[in-house]
Design a protein around this motif. Structure first.
Motif, mmCIF file in Angstrom:
data_model
loop_
_atom_site.group_PDB
_atom_site.id
_atom_site.type_symbol
_atom_site.label_atom_id
_atom_site.label_comp_id
_atom_site.label_asym_id
_atom_site.label_seq_id
_atom_site.Cartn_x
_atom_site.Cartn_y
_atom_site.Cartn_z
ATOM 1 N N PRO A 230 34.468 31.665 46.898
ATOM 2 C CA PRO A 230 33.441 31.962 46.170
ATOM 3 C C PRO A 230 33.536 33.224 45.160
ATOM 4 C CG PRO A 230 32.699 31.297 48.204
ATOM 5 C CD PRO A 230 34.208 31.237 48.133
ATOM 6 N N GLU A 231 34.117 34.429 45.853
ATOM 7 C CA GLU A 231 34.563 35.562 45.189
ATOM 8 C C GLU A 231 35.327 35.607 44.082
ATOM 9 O OE1 GLU A 231 33.828 39.622 44.185
ATOM 10 O OE2 GLU A 231 32.868 38.234 45.586
ATOM 11 N N LEU A 232 36.381 34.706 44.196
ATOM 12 C CA LEU A 232 37.415 34.333 43.270
ATOM 13 C C LEU A 232 36.701 33.522 41.792
ATOM 14 C CD1 LEU A 232 40.325 34.544 42.398
ATOM 15 C CD2 LEU A 232 40.669 32.548 43.399
ATOM 16 N N ILE A 233 35.906 32.588 42.119
ATOM 17 C CA ILE A 233 35.284 31.718 41.188
ATOM 18 C C ILE A 233 34.394 32.736 40.296
ATOM 19 C CG2 ILE A 233 33.608 30.124 40.686
ATOM 20 C CD1 ILE A 233 34.878 28.600 42.902
ATOM 21 N N SER A 234 33.349 33.578 41.271
ATOM 22 C CA SER A 234 32.323 34.652 40.564
ATOM 23 C C SER A 234 33.211 35.350 39.556
ATOM 24 C CB SER A 234 31.861 35.253 41.589
ATOM 25 O OG SER A 234 30.948 36.257 41.181
ATOM 26 N N TYR A 235 34.391 36.101 40.070
ATOM 27 C CA TYR A 235 35.146 36.708 39.294
ATOM 28 C C TYR A 235 35.718 36.324 37.973
ATOM 29 C CZ TYR A 235 38.157 41.160 38.098
ATOM 30 O OH TYR A 235 38.761 42.010 37.461
ATOM 31 N N ILE A 236 36.252 35.237 38.256
ATOM 32 C CA ILE A 236 36.717 34.537 36.889
ATOM 33 C C ILE A 236 35.845 34.099 35.867
ATOM 34 C CG2 ILE A 236 37.746 32.310 36.077
ATOM 35 C CD1 ILE A 236 39.449 32.170 38.818
ATOM 36 N N ARG A 237 34.699 33.836 36.342
ATOM 37 C CA ARG A 237 33.484 33.744 35.637
ATOM 38 C C ARG A 237 32.921 34.694 35.056
ATOM 39 N NH1 ARG A 237 29.849 28.777 38.670
ATOM 40 N NH2 ARG A 237 31.488 27.048 38.085
ATOM 41 N N GLY A 238 32.620 35.949 35.527
ATOM 42 C CA GLY A 238 31.900 36.890 35.149
ATOM 43 C C GLY A 238 32.742 38.089 34.988
ATOM 44 N N GLY A 239 33.951 38.232 35.268
ATOM 45 C CA GLY A 239 34.909 39.298 34.988
ATOM 46 C C GLY A 239 34.635 40.488 36.084
ATOM 47 N N TYR A 240 33.761 40.333 36.861
ATOM 48 C CA TYR A 240 33.430 41.555 37.864
ATOM 49 C C TYR A 240 33.209 41.116 39.328
ATOM 50 C CZ TYR A 240 28.923 39.988 37.278
ATOM 51 O OH TYR A 240 27.586 39.256 36.859
ATOM 52 N N LEU A 241 33.455 42.127 40.044
ATOM 53 C CA LEU A 241 33.164 41.756 41.930
ATOM 54 C C LEU A 241 31.847 41.867 42.028
ATOM 55 C CD1 LEU A 241 36.023 44.301 43.221
ATOM 56 C CD2 LEU A 241 36.126 41.750 43.086
#
Length: 345
Positions: A230-241
């Motif tokens: 979940p965190e990895l997908i969120s970072y790839i999509r949004g560019g931030y933690l």
């Protein structure tokens, strides 16, 4: 981790080199991140991405390796033996927090003239920047002491329970936590801390791995991947933690896969003599984690307050290399002088 690490190596039991190697890797990561944050350029995406990755993995990684060490040093023994040593280790971490915080206030925030600041730091009412993780190290040792009997029996079920508890605790109303010492253990929207109880899952996992001698297990790899996704997908999509201070569940568990891969890498390095020089360097750093982190903080704070600095990525990397080489050299000198004084050279 200070006293606990030395105890594990001096108790007549064979030290697990892979644990120290992994700690060494994590120390190098954290110091690099601090150097970039103080001497690099925040506007550069690559530098920010490096820091994001390190911020995601490093504190959780330290707790995992501390759990690995603490099983052999403390939990595999009786409470009467372990309690004073755990308390001493916690006090060392707390003292390191005080020293780092006071130096940060004096050299970076320039509030050294205000005596109230010292009182606030000593009473854990203020958490100075780039120092708060040291207070959490002390808090984890205190939690380990209070939950000693549970960690002695650590297994997969208890580890899963810690995981669930940590995730649920990220749902508490952080804005209502108004006591700074409570913030150290459960987090708060008003103080920057690494809440002990949320992150305790990684410590528990380290104890479990040591107790059961777990290395490669495809089921654990898969579980870690699920936690990180979940965190990895969120970072790839949004560019931030996602939320780090205070942490949400995605950020909290986002390090799991990377840490398990580090763990496997450390075992692979320790098992291959061809990497002897690299391993010796990483072990030297990893065996003295708190010392290295404290000394690096003091050096970074001191240079950031002076005119001998630049704001470039190249300078940050150079500073990191020189700093870590200097710390390793100091450790080498201390060990050499110690052997000479004991007549072992």
């Amino acid at each position: 981790m200070g006293g606990g690490e030395k105890l594990a190596g001096s108790s007549g039991r064979k030290r697990d080199d892979s644990v120290d190697i992994m700690k060494g890797i994590l120390v190098l990561q954290m110091v690099l991140c601090h150097c970039i944050q103080f001497f690099g350029r925040d506007s550069k995406p690559v530098q920010q991405q490096i820091c994001d990755y390190i911020n995601l993995t490093t504190f959780s990684g330290f707790l995992f390796t501390f759990g690995l060490s603490c099983w052999y040093a403390y939990f595999s023994r009786g409470f009467r033996y372990a309690a004073p040593r755990m308390l001493r280790t916690a006090l060392k971490c707390l003292a390191a927090f005080w020293i780092s915080s006071i130096c940060y206030i004096g050299l970076v925030e320039l509030d050294y003239y205000d005596p109230r600041v010292f009182r606030q730091i000593l009473l854990l009412e203020k958490y100075a920047g780039w120092s708060e993780f040291l207070a959490s190290f002390a808090g984890v040792m205190a939690a380990g002491l209070l939950l000693f009997s549970l960690f002695q029996k650590q297994n997969g079920y208890l580890t899963a329970l810690c995981l669930a508890a940590g995730g649920l605790l990220t749902l508490i109303p952080y804005d209502r936590i108004s006591d700074p010492r409570a913030a150290l253990f459960v987090g708060s929207a008003h103080w920057i801390t690494f809440p002990v109880l949320q992150y305790l899952f990684y410590f528990a996992a380290g104890v479990w791995f040591s107790r059961r001698k777990i290395v490669w297990d495809f089921r654990i790899l898969l579980a870690c991947a699920v936690l990180t996704l979940p965190e990895l997908i969120s970072y790839i999509r949004g560019g931030y933690l996602t939320n780090r201070f205070p942490p949400d569940a995605w950020f909290l568990f986002g390090a799991a896969l990377f840490l398990y891969l580090y763990y496997l890498l450390a075992h692979a390095l320790a098992a291959r003599p061809v990497f002897g020089g690299i391993c010796a360097f990483l072990r030297g750093i990893g065996m003295n984690t708190v010392f290295c982190l404290l000394l690096s903080n003091l050096a970074i704070f001191s240079f950031s307050a002076g005119k001998f600095k630049q704001r470039t990525f190249a300078f940050a990397l150079l500073f990191d290399l020189v700093l870590m080489a200097s710390i390793w050299f100091i450790l080498h000198l201390v060990r050499t002088d110690s052997r000479r004084s004991s007549g072992k050279n």
